[in-house]
Design a protein around this motif. Sequence first.
Motif, PDB file in Angstrom:
ATOM      1  N   ILE A   1      43.882  67.042   1.792  1.00  0.00           N
ATOM      2  CA  ILE A   1      44.705  67.174   2.768  1.00  0.00           C
ATOM      3  C   ILE A   1      44.304  68.095   3.981  1.00  0.00           C
TER       4      ILE A   1
ATOM      5  N   PRO B   1      45.554  69.250   8.015  1.00  0.00           N
ATOM      6  CA  PRO B   1      46.542  69.112   8.914  1.00  0.00           C
ATOM      7  C   PRO B   1      46.377  67.890   9.952  1.00  0.00           C
ATOM      8  N   GLU B   2      47.360  67.179  10.222  1.00  0.00           N
ATOM      9  CA  GLU B   2      47.773  66.027  11.336  1.00  0.00           C
ATOM     10  C   GLU B   2      48.734  66.331  12.179  1.00  0.00           C
TER      11      GLU B   2
ATOM     12  N   ASP C   1      52.342  67.498  11.323  1.00  0.00           N
ATOM     13  CA  ASP C   1      52.439  68.347   9.962  1.00  0.00           C
ATOM     14  C   ASP C   1      53.042  69.674  10.402  1.00  0.00           C
TER      15      ASP C   1
ATOM     16  N   GLU D   1      53.320  68.049   5.118  1.00  0.00           N
ATOM     17  CA  GLU D   1      53.079  66.710   5.905  1.00  0.00           C
ATOM     18  C   GLU D   1      54.296  66.125   6.638  1.00  0.00           C
ATOM     19  N   LYS D   2      54.007  65.610   7.564  1.00  0.00           N
ATOM     20  CA  LYS D   2      55.130  64.845   8.362  1.00  0.00           C
ATOM     21  C   LYS D   2      55.958  63.978   7.610  1.00  0.00           C
TER      22      LYS D   2
ATOM     23  N   GLU E   1      56.644  64.137   4.364  1.00  0.00           N
ATOM     24  CA  GLU E   1      57.545  65.309   3.667  1.00  0.00           C
ATOM     25  C   GLU E   1      58.685  65.599   4.279  1.00  0.00           C
TER      26      GLU E   1
END
Length: 186
Positions: free
Chosen positions: A85, A87-88, A91, A178-179, A181
Amino acid sequence: MNKYLIFIAILAFGACKSPEARYPVTQKSGSHISESIAKNQALLEKEMQLIEAVINQDSTREYQSSQDGFWYTYNKKSDDTTNTITPEFGDIVEFDYSISTLNDEAIYAEGEKATRTYAVDQEKLFSGLRQGLKLMKEGETVTFLFPSYKAFGYYGDKNKIGTNWPIKTKVTLNDIKEKEEIQNQE
């Protein structure tokens, strides 16, 4: 009475004239833009030579060139093959970083900047670091070499970093939320 009506009619028709565009007295040829381009190209070339010298002097590390115009090397790389994973957008990441000159003179030493929490691409952060964080996985430490246009550019940080300074930034990515989550927690 007729004189007054004629006078009012002349005034009314004269007032209906549409405004005319005002043209500049002098016209620039665009030479300022050409000079600015040449100046910025020379600055970039000089900074690239400085960065290449740093890379050549540091024979113990392997530097990679990013497609975004900066270089980086892993100080600590994740060996966990299940940790894929990065970051995107959206996030939340938590990271520590330090900034120095290319000659390793501390500008903001480790620990001088508090641990930073950052919503990826939704908060203000200089462009090189914003793009560099997206290359990292949780637990990794990376040293980035940023030319000035990827760092603080012409304005600097209005504190310790001056105009057009290429910088070296060491970043440790502590946590990625994460977004999805984050949305599930709400």
